[in-house]
Design a protein around this motif. Sequence first.
Motif, PDB file in Angstrom:
ATOM      1  N   GLY A  21       0.779  -1.241   0.000  1.00  0.00           N
ATOM      2  CA  GLY A  21       0.000   0.000   0.000  1.00  0.00           C
ATOM      3  C   GLY A  21       0.806   1.283   0.000  1.00  0.00           C
ATOM      4  O   GLY A  21       0.664   2.128   0.887  1.00  0.00           O
ATOM      5  N   GLN A  22       1.648   1.429  -1.015  1.00  0.00           N
ATOM      6  CA  GLN A  22       2.409   2.681  -1.141  1.00  0.00           C
ATOM      7  C   GLN A  22       1.740   3.608  -2.167  1.00  0.00           C
ATOM      8  O   GLN A  22       0.915   3.181  -2.967  1.00  0.00           O
ATOM      9  CB  GLN A  22       3.859   2.398  -1.562  1.00  0.00           C
ATOM     10  CG  GLN A  22       4.672   1.652  -0.523  1.00  0.00           C
ATOM     11  CD  GLN A  22       4.320   0.187  -0.440  1.00  0.00           C
ATOM     12  OE1 GLN A  22       4.054  -0.448  -1.454  1.00  0.00           O
ATOM     13  NE2 GLN A  22       4.287  -0.351   0.775  1.00  0.00           N
TER      14      GLN A  22
ATOM     15  N   PRO B 199      -4.945   9.437  -5.217  1.00  0.00           N
ATOM     16  CA  PRO B 199      -5.510  10.784  -5.125  1.00  0.00           C
ATOM     17  C   PRO B 199      -4.704  11.692  -4.181  1.00  0.00           C
ATOM     18  O   PRO B 199      -4.098  11.205  -3.224  1.00  0.00           O
ATOM     19  CB  PRO B 199      -6.917  10.543  -4.564  1.00  0.00           C
ATOM     20  CG  PRO B 199      -7.226   9.118  -4.887  1.00  0.00           C
ATOM     21  CD  PRO B 199      -5.919   8.396  -4.851  1.00  0.00           C
ATOM     22  N   HIS B 200      -4.724  12.974  -4.474  1.00  0.00           N
ATOM     23  CA  HIS B 200      -4.079  13.959  -3.615  1.00  0.00           C
ATOM     24  C   HIS B 200      -4.667  13.833  -2.208  1.00  0.00           C
ATOM     25  O   HIS B 200      -5.878  13.709  -2.053  1.00  0.00           O
ATOM     26  CB  HIS B 200      -4.334  15.352  -4.197  1.00  0.00           C
ATOM     27  CG  HIS B 200      -3.744  16.467  -3.373  1.00  0.00           C
ATOM     28  ND1 HIS B 200      -2.456  16.411  -2.884  1.00  0.00           N
ATOM     29  CD2 HIS B 200      -4.266  17.647  -2.954  1.00  0.00           C
ATOM     30  CE1 HIS B 200      -2.210  17.531  -2.201  1.00  0.00           C
ATOM     31  NE2 HIS B 200      -3.294  18.289  -2.229  1.00  0.00           N
ATOM     32  N   LYS B 201      -3.838  13.850  -1.221  1.00  0.00           N
ATOM     33  CA  LYS B 201      -4.195  13.780   0.204  1.00  0.00           C
ATOM     34  C   LYS B 201      -4.525  12.363   0.690  1.00  0.00           C
ATOM     35  O   LYS B 201      -4.733  12.164   1.883  1.00  0.00           O
ATOM     36  CB  LYS B 201      -5.355  14.722   0.556  1.00  0.00           C
ATOM     37  CG  LYS B 201      -5.008  16.201   0.409  1.00  0.00           C
ATOM     38  CD  LYS B 201      -6.175  17.082   0.832  1.00  0.00           C
ATOM     39  CE  LYS B 201      -5.823  18.548   0.642  1.00  0.00           C
ATOM     40  NZ  LYS B 201      -6.990  19.422   0.797  1.00  0.00           N
ATOM     41  N   ALA B 202      -4.594  11.390  -0.194  1.00  0.00           N
ATOM     42  CA  ALA B 202      -4.907  10.033   0.267  1.00  0.00           C
ATOM     43  C   ALA B 202      -3.732   9.478   1.063  1.00  0.00           C
ATOM     44  O   ALA B 202      -2.567   9.816   0.821  1.00  0.00           O
ATOM     45  CB  ALA B 202      -5.202   9.125  -0.924  1.00  0.00           C
ATOM     46  N   LYS B 203      -4.075   8.624   2.032  1.00  0.00           N
ATOM     47  CA  LYS B 203      -3.032   8.083   2.912  1.00  0.00           C
ATOM     48  C   LYS B 203      -2.531   6.738   2.393  1.00  0.00           C
ATOM     49  O   LYS B 203      -3.320   5.864   2.028  1.00  0.00           O
ATOM     50  CB  LYS B 203      -3.577   7.930   4.324  1.00  0.00           C
ATOM     51  CG  LYS B 203      -3.772   9.277   4.970  1.00  0.00           C
ATOM     52  CD  LYS B 203      -4.223   9.170   6.407  1.00  0.00           C
ATOM     53  CE  LYS B 203      -4.224  10.569   7.014  1.00  0.00           C
ATOM     54  NZ  LYS B 203      -5.447  10.844   7.758  1.00  0.00           N
ATOM     55  N   THR B 204      -1.238   6.610   2.385  1.00  0.00           N
ATOM     56  CA  THR B 204      -0.612   5.334   2.011  1.00  0.00           C
ATOM     57  C   THR B 204       0.577   5.150   2.946  1.00  0.00           C
ATOM     58  O   THR B 204       0.887   6.066   3.730  1.00  0.00           O
ATOM     59  CB  THR B 204      -0.093   5.358   0.550  1.00  0.00           C
ATOM     60  OG1 THR B 204       1.053   6.207   0.480  1.00  0.00           O
ATOM     61  CG2 THR B 204      -1.150   5.835  -0.432  1.00  0.00           C
ATOM     62  N   THR B 205       1.252   4.007   2.861  1.00  0.00           N
ATOM     63  CA  THR B 205       2.379   3.793   3.781  1.00  0.00           C
ATOM     64  C   THR B 205       3.573   4.686   3.460  1.00  0.00           C
ATOM     65  O   THR B 205       4.465   4.837   4.282  1.00  0.00           O
ATOM     66  CB  THR B 205       2.859   2.323   3.761  1.00  0.00           C
ATOM     67  OG1 THR B 205       3.378   2.041   2.466  1.00  0.00           O
ATOM     68  CG2 THR B 205       1.741   1.350   4.090  1.00  0.00           C
ATOM     69  N   THR B 206       3.592   5.262   2.266  1.00  0.00           N
ATOM     70  CA  THR B 206       4.665   6.216   1.968  1.00  0.00           C
ATOM     71  C   THR B 206       4.131   7.649   1.912  1.00  0.00           C
ATOM     72  O   THR B 206       4.825   8.556   1.451  1.00  0.00           O
ATOM     73  CB  THR B 206       5.382   5.872   0.634  1.00  0.00           C
ATOM     74  OG1 THR B 206       4.393   5.673  -0.380  1.00  0.00           O
ATOM     75  CG2 THR B 206       6.229   4.631   0.763  1.00  0.00           C
TER      76      THR B 206
ATOM     77  N   TYR C 227      -5.327  -0.043   0.525  1.00  0.00           N
ATOM     78  CA  TYR C 227      -5.696   1.362   0.295  1.00  0.00           C
ATOM     79  C   TYR C 227      -6.885   1.753   1.160  1.00  0.00           C
ATOM     80  O   TYR C 227      -6.839   2.751   1.887  1.00  0.00           O
ATOM     81  CB  TYR C 227      -6.005   1.606  -1.183  1.00  0.00           C
ATOM     82  CG  TYR C 227      -6.365   3.054  -1.472  1.00  0.00           C
ATOM     83  CD1 TYR C 227      -5.359   3.998  -1.652  1.00  0.00           C
ATOM     84  CD2 TYR C 227      -7.694   3.461  -1.542  1.00  0.00           C
ATOM     85  CE1 TYR C 227      -5.681   5.329  -1.894  1.00  0.00           C
ATOM     86  CE2 TYR C 227      -8.021   4.786  -1.781  1.00  0.00           C
ATOM     87  CZ  TYR C 227      -7.011   5.729  -1.951  1.00  0.00           C
ATOM     88  OH  TYR C 227      -7.325   7.041  -2.184  1.00  0.00           O
ATOM     89  N   GLY C 228      -7.943   0.935   1.093  1.00  0.00           N
ATOM     90  CA  GLY C 228      -9.170   1.267   1.805  1.00  0.00           C
ATOM     91  C   GLY C 228      -8.968   1.409   3.311  1.00  0.00           C
ATOM     92  O   GLY C 228      -9.463   2.345   3.939  1.00  0.00           O
ATOM     93  N   ARG C 229      -8.195   0.494   3.840  1.00  0.00           N
ATOM     94  CA  ARG C 229      -7.947   0.476   5.291  1.00  0.00           C
ATOM     95  C   ARG C 229      -7.403   1.815   5.795  1.00  0.00           C
ATOM     96  O   ARG C 229      -7.743   2.273   6.872  1.00  0.00           O
ATOM     97  CB  ARG C 229      -6.937  -0.647   5.569  1.00  0.00           C
ATOM     98  CG  ARG C 229      -6.599  -0.906   6.996  1.00  0.00           C
ATOM     99  CD  ARG C 229      -6.121  -2.346   7.133  1.00  0.00           C
ATOM    100  NE  ARG C 229      -5.004  -2.655   6.237  1.00  0.00           N
ATOM    101  CZ  ARG C 229      -3.737  -2.789   6.652  1.00  0.00           C
ATOM    102  NH1 ARG C 229      -3.435  -2.650   7.922  1.00  0.00           N
ATOM    103  NH2 ARG C 229      -2.779  -3.104   5.792  1.00  0.00           N
ATOM    104  N   ARG C 230      -6.549   2.422   5.031  1.00  0.00           N
ATOM    105  CA  ARG C 230      -5.915   3.669   5.487  1.00  0.00           C
ATOM    106  C   ARG C 230      -6.720   4.900   5.109  1.00  0.00           C
ATOM    107  O   ARG C 230      -6.374   6.013   5.487  1.00  0.00           O
ATOM    108  CB  ARG C 230      -4.504   3.765   4.898  1.00  0.00           C
ATOM    109  CG  ARG C 230      -3.625   2.640   5.379  1.00  0.00           C
ATOM    110  CD  ARG C 230      -2.190   2.738   4.960  1.00  0.00           C
ATOM    111  NE  ARG C 230      -1.467   1.623   5.565  1.00  0.00           N
ATOM    112  CZ  ARG C 230      -1.312   0.430   4.979  1.00  0.00           C
ATOM    113  NH1 ARG C 230      -1.767   0.212   3.777  1.00  0.00           N
ATOM    114  NH2 ARG C 230      -0.667  -0.529   5.613  1.00  0.00           N
TER     115      ARG C 230
END
Lengths: 279, 385
Positions: A142-143, A149-156, A217-220
């Motif tokens: 999940g990087q 999308p802009h502002k979406a959270k990922t591990t990086t 992706y969804g989890r974060r």
Amino acid sequence: MTGKKKQTDITPAHPLDDLIRTDRIPHIWCPGCGIGTAFSACLSAIKRSCENLNNVSMVSGIGCSGRAAGYIKLDSFHTTHGRAIPFATGLKLAKPDMNVIVFSGDGDLFAIGGNHFIHAARRNMDLTVICVNNLNYGMTGGQAAATTPHKAKTTTSISGNPEDPFNLPLLAYAAGATYVARWTILHTRDLTESISEALSRKGFSFIEVLAPCPINYGRRNKEKSLDSLKLYQEKSIIKNGADPASVDLDFQNGIVLGTFVNRDKPTFYEKYKMINGLD
Amino acid sequence: MSKAVLTGTHYMTGDEACAEGALAAGCRFFGGYPITPATEVAEHMSERLPGVGGVFIQMEDEIAAIGSVLGASWGGVKSMTATSGPGFSLMMENLGLGLVTETPCVIVNVQRGGPSTGLPTQGAQADMMQARWGSHGDYEIIALAPSSPQEIFHLTITAFNLSETYRLPVLIMTDEIVGHMSEKVTIPDEKTIVTVNRKAPKGRKDRFKLYQPGEDGVAPMPAAGDGYNVHVTGLTHDERGYPVMTVDAQREMMNRITGKIHKNLSHILLNERFMLDDADYVIVSYGVSSRTSYAAVEELRAMGIRAGLFRLITVWPFPGNAVKELAERVKGFVTVEINLGQIHLEVERHVAGKTAVKLVGHTGGTIIPPEDVVAAVKDISGKGV
């Protein structure tokens, strides 16, 4: 003698089983993942559009979607990260009558493999490129991707993605693709028809398939698989022929789906033969 | 259609002779990308391939070039690309894919001075270890080193034949000097040229295993479209070609891809022994550097020093046993190569301290003059310079 029936005898065959390496099942895709649906749509489209299955092959790169080549029971090639399109280009030119499908993910096709994508589109290489866009690098946990999308959270991007994503249909159109469509895995019928149409036509065809990645992706981003499907249902606007420049993914105000481009241009091989005075 | 084999005597460059050799071997796909000093191979193929029913495509980079070559090979077409140092570096990942998927093809490296952009128009032999170990992981590779346009013509055919016989990418490690020099090249009658095609599968298609080797350690290979529904992956795989992530599967696959080379060394190892039978001092060289070494041998012989040349035509796999045997009876080795000692490391490793070893090399950009070789041999022979 009655004897026990084997499990395999009572399991009804799935109508797509003849196109699947059933000896490789279970697959690696997570519960709630959308790739399987996109893959089945592709298999259904192959059944519908391709008479001679020996003349169909699938090439994938690396990543979750890249595993599709390992499950399809056709000549199938799981290549290096980002390089499915060059491999498919060589295969197509060695076998000009073969229907060559590239099935891979957004990270593979548009970050590491982005250069190959635009050049194959520019050449109008006769390939059908299906991109499962799950907005992140799923296989590696999940990087951020070129489609996050802009502002979406990922591990990086734990505080949010500072970058803007590609508008894939616009990129494909600008590079020269002669068929460009976008669907979600909720729109399986449209998606299947679209892949079927792409397989039946000549030229570089590109289909973006939005698919949930609930685990990585969804989890974060507080989006369960069903939330993604609801989003696809509630926010989708089907607009065939929409200007690709107007179809930036906007999960708040509307996700534009449809066939955006369908134009005829000679393929690379047709132009190669013409220029060189062959046939 | 024009002729694929230009029988006759020509005056051509090494790069052109390489392209002609490929055509004579049956190569009908070239995926290229321009780079000095290998561009002429691509240019020549772009001109010639359409006329013989082949396809030339200029890809967007060297990664794509080798990718297209692997794809075309699975389409059943003999395929090639040509590049130089920077492009060779870019090809390394897909070279590994070609090795692990056992895909026949030929990759030409017309070496120039490096590292990085280096000396684009000047020769070197400094990618020899990269040829051996450049892609990640363990593997065996075949690399040939031609020393003249005539030899590059023949060795390009040999490279295709070896790649088709043993199902792997074969490297032609030439250099700017051989690539750009013009010499007489005699192309024989088409009927006398031996070409090899990959072994085709037999038997029931549904029972076919893509990586089940025959006695020679090599598995037959169908093309896409033949109805075998092959699965080809860069992941560690079993004989069916299916990914298997186990220690055993890894060992078996690795044993297969290295074993097929180890098993067939006598067929793969090509070399020339020039005045070696009674030699006290062995010059080990290859490619353009071997050409200056002949002159050195003759000069040393005239001085009463019994020198001989062991010219490597197959550089990888390295003929370690031959060097070991020589080390038992000779008084010294001199390795001649345009780098700071790459094949020299192999010479040292196999001589294993049994006798004197010395390198004649430099940092690249020009040939090695015979007098440097003469001086080195005189030095280890104790006769002084």
